[in-house]
Write a protein that holds these residues in place. Structure first.
Motif, PDB file in Angstrom:
ATOM      1  N   LEU A  97      -9.254   6.606  -0.449  1.00  0.00           N
ATOM      2  CA  LEU A  97      -9.532   5.357   0.253  1.00  0.00           C
ATOM      3  C   LEU A  97      -8.451   5.000   1.275  1.00  0.00           C
ATOM      4  O   LEU A  97      -8.623   4.055   2.056  1.00  0.00           O
ATOM      5  N   TYR A  98      -7.362   5.747   1.274  1.00  0.00           N
ATOM      6  CA  TYR A  98      -6.264   5.456   2.206  1.00  0.00           C
ATOM      7  C   TYR A  98      -6.584   5.947   3.612  1.00  0.00           C
ATOM      8  O   TYR A  98      -7.255   6.968   3.793  1.00  0.00           O
ATOM      9  N   PRO A  99      -6.090   5.241   4.629  1.00  0.00           N
ATOM     10  CA  PRO A  99      -6.361   5.632   6.016  1.00  0.00           C
ATOM     11  C   PRO A  99      -5.353   6.633   6.584  1.00  0.00           C
ATOM     12  O   PRO A  99      -5.454   7.012   7.748  1.00  0.00           O
ATOM     13  N   GLN A 110      -9.031  -1.458   4.893  1.00  0.00           N
ATOM     14  CA  GLN A 110     -10.243  -2.180   4.525  1.00  0.00           C
ATOM     15  C   GLN A 110     -10.914  -1.607   3.272  1.00  0.00           C
ATOM     16  O   GLN A 110     -11.438  -2.363   2.446  1.00  0.00           O
ATOM     17  N   TYR A 111     -10.924  -0.286   3.112  1.00  0.00           N
ATOM     18  CA  TYR A 111     -11.575   0.300   1.950  1.00  0.00           C
ATOM     19  C   TYR A 111     -10.855  -0.085   0.658  1.00  0.00           C
ATOM     20  O   TYR A 111     -11.486  -0.417  -0.347  1.00  0.00           O
ATOM     21  N   LEU A 112      -9.538  -0.037   0.703  1.00  0.00           N
ATOM     22  CA  LEU A 112      -8.763  -0.443  -0.475  1.00  0.00           C
ATOM     23  C   LEU A 112      -9.014  -1.908  -0.808  1.00  0.00           C
ATOM     24  O   LEU A 112      -9.221  -2.273  -1.968  1.00  0.00           O
ATOM     25  N   ASP A 113      -9.001  -2.744   0.210  1.00  0.00           N
ATOM     26  CA  ASP A 113      -9.209  -4.175  -0.014  1.00  0.00           C
ATOM     27  C   ASP A 113     -10.593  -4.460  -0.582  1.00  0.00           C
ATOM     28  O   ASP A 113     -10.758  -5.292  -1.486  1.00  0.00           O
ATOM     29  N   LEU A 114     -11.611  -3.758  -0.071  1.00  0.00           N
ATOM     30  CA  LEU A 114     -12.962  -3.970  -0.565  1.00  0.00           C
ATOM     31  C   LEU A 114     -13.106  -3.552  -2.021  1.00  0.00           C
ATOM     32  O   LEU A 114     -13.722  -4.257  -2.831  1.00  0.00           O
ATOM     33  N   VAL A 115     -12.514  -2.428  -2.381  1.00  0.00           N
ATOM     34  CA  VAL A 115     -12.578  -1.980  -3.775  1.00  0.00           C
ATOM     35  C   VAL A 115     -11.838  -2.952  -4.680  1.00  0.00           C
ATOM     36  O   VAL A 115     -12.297  -3.270  -5.786  1.00  0.00           O
ATOM     37  N   LEU A 116     -10.720  -3.456  -4.205  1.00  0.00           N
ATOM     38  CA  LEU A 116      -9.929  -4.386  -5.019  1.00  0.00           C
ATOM     39  C   LEU A 116     -10.622  -5.730  -5.204  1.00  0.00           C
ATOM     40  O   LEU A 116     -10.223  -6.525  -6.057  1.00  0.00           O
ATOM     41  N   ASN A 117     -11.673  -5.985  -4.445  1.00  0.00           N
ATOM     42  CA  ASN A 117     -12.482  -7.178  -4.694  1.00  0.00           C
ATOM     43  C   ASN A 117     -13.271  -7.055  -5.988  1.00  0.00           C
ATOM     44  O   ASN A 117     -13.711  -8.050  -6.566  1.00  0.00           O
ATOM     45  N   TYR A 118     -13.484  -5.800  -6.429  1.00  0.00           N
ATOM     46  CA  TYR A 118     -14.321  -5.550  -7.605  1.00  0.00           C
ATOM     47  C   TYR A 118     -13.543  -4.982  -8.785  1.00  0.00           C
ATOM     48  O   TYR A 118     -13.922  -5.181  -9.930  1.00  0.00           O
ATOM     49  N   TYR A 132       0.802  -1.221   0.000  1.00  0.00           N
ATOM     50  CA  TYR A 132       0.000   0.000   0.000  1.00  0.00           C
ATOM     51  C   TYR A 132       0.837   1.274   0.000  1.00  0.00           C
ATOM     52  O   TYR A 132       0.538   2.212  -0.739  1.00  0.00           O
ATOM     53  N   TYR A 133       1.871   1.325   0.853  1.00  0.00           N
ATOM     54  CA  TYR A 133       2.655   2.558   0.938  1.00  0.00           C
ATOM     55  C   TYR A 133       3.430   2.815  -0.347  1.00  0.00           C
ATOM     56  O   TYR A 133       3.507   3.955  -0.811  1.00  0.00           O
ATOM     57  N   GLU A 134       3.992   1.751  -0.952  1.00  0.00           N
ATOM     58  CA  GLU A 134       4.706   1.914  -2.224  1.00  0.00           C
ATOM     59  C   GLU A 134       3.764   2.464  -3.298  1.00  0.00           C
ATOM     60  O   GLU A 134       4.139   3.346  -4.081  1.00  0.00           O
ATOM     61  N   ALA A 135       2.528   1.958  -3.317  1.00  0.00           N
ATOM     62  CA  ALA A 135       1.537   2.459  -4.273  1.00  0.00           C
ATOM     63  C   ALA A 135       1.194   3.916  -3.979  1.00  0.00           C
ATOM     64  O   ALA A 135       1.032   4.729  -4.898  1.00  0.00           O
ATOM     65  N   TRP A 136       1.085   4.269  -2.709  1.00  0.00           N
ATOM     66  CA  TRP A 136       0.783   5.646  -2.297  1.00  0.00           C
ATOM     67  C   TRP A 136       1.841   6.621  -2.833  1.00  0.00           C
ATOM     68  O   TRP A 136       1.500   7.695  -3.339  1.00  0.00           O
ATOM     69  N   CYS A 137       3.096   6.242  -2.716  1.00  0.00           N
ATOM     70  CA  CYS A 137       4.188   7.108  -3.188  1.00  0.00           C
ATOM     71  C   CYS A 137       4.136   7.294  -4.703  1.00  0.00           C
ATOM     72  O   CYS A 137       4.389   8.394  -5.217  1.00  0.00           O
ATOM     73  N   LYS A 138       3.800   6.241  -5.434  1.00  0.00           N
ATOM     74  CA  LYS A 138       3.719   6.350  -6.892  1.00  0.00           C
ATOM     75  C   LYS A 138       2.504   7.163  -7.322  1.00  0.00           C
ATOM     76  O   LYS A 138       2.547   7.863  -8.340  1.00  0.00           O
TER      77      LYS A 138
END
Length: 274
Positions: free
Chosen positions: A117-119, A197-205, A72-78
């Motif tokens: 969606l990040y906390p 949790q929000y990121l994980d839920l979105v990534l389900n779809y 998650y953090y690596e994605a946040w930086c990009k």
């Protein structure tokens, strides 16, 4: 130039860009360097924008892969790097044909959606006294009373003009909720304990790089304070870093953040988003 026509066609069909297109990016960069040597300013600026657009789409492909890998953090930086790229493109878009979008609105929307969606709530920010700075293009010293002809954020022969700090003094480091640099997330010594949790839920779809969705953060209020813990706990409204006693405890209503998630086609979305 024929090569430019090829590159323009490439970024018009931006959905075909993948993270493996490094050879095209390398080719554009080589043409940019040659154009800069020839001092062909208009062409250099155009090539810089083409290069930055390609780089931004490749970065977004990286972001999606990192999110699926729960990095998650690596994605946040990009995501922040894409955001910075988009500012440079917007400030100099006159060098490209604006009848085409090049996927810039897609990137703008999706970067914002993922970030929402990040906390992350707490960041580190430094305060400094700037003693000397200079123009990155001509290296002329800048001050309130004296400046050069180059405008910050604009392109000059394929280079972005910015303030280059040559002498400074750090005063303090502050904990803030709205940082200048979003990568400066504060993590405890125990590691990353954030709830994604929000990121994980979105990534389900969201199963493919260019699948779109939209996010709105709304405040819903309740006329009582049921189930709220200690006054010294972080306020459940999630609007700031304030403690409960310094924020919503003294109010008649308590505001709870609500996440509204929309997909272009109906999906069976969990109740947390309804």
């Amino acid at each position: 130039m024929e090569s430019n026509k090829k590159y323009i066609k490439y970024i018009i069909n931006w959905m075909d860009i993948t993270k493996n297109d490094k050879s095209t990016l390398k080719e554009v960069n080589a043409d940019l360097l040659n154009s800069q040597k020839e001092n062909n300013e208009n062409n250099s600026n155009k090539l810089y924008l083409i290069k930055t657009i390609i780089d931004s789409h490749m970065l977004y492909c990286d972001v999606f892969e990192l999110l699926t890998e729960k990095k998650y953090y690596e994605a946040w930086c990009k995501l922040e790097r894409i955001e910075i790229n988009l500012i440079s493109i917007k400030n100099n878009i006159e060098y490209l044909d604006t009848h085409h979008d090049y996927g810039l609105q897609f990137l703008t929307n999706m970067v914002r959606n993922w970030q929402m969606l990040y906390p992350y709530k707490i960041f580190l920010s430094s305060r400094e006294i700037i003693h000397e700075l200079q123009c990155s293009i001509c290296h002329t010293q800048r001050s309130f009373l004296d400046n050069c002809i180059h405008e910050k954020g604009k392109l000059y022969n394929g280079q972005v003009c910015y303030d280059e700090v040559t002498k400074f003094e750090i005063i303090t480091f502050d904990i803030v909720s709205t940082p200048v640099h979003k990568y400066s997330v504060l993590f405890p010594k125990s590691g990353d304990n954030n709830n994604y949790q929000y990121l994980d839920l979105v990534l389900n779809y969201v199963k493919s790089t260019h699948q779109i969705f939209s996010v709105r953060l709304l405040n819903r209020f309740f006329d009582n304070h049921h189930g709220i813990l200690s006054p010294d706990a972080p306020c459940p409204c999630n609007r700031s870093m304030k403690l409960y006693k310094d924020c919503c405890l003294k109010r008649k209503y308590i505001y709870i953040q609500h996440v509204d998630l929309s997909f272009p086609t109906p999906l069976n979305v969990p109740a947390i988003f309804q």
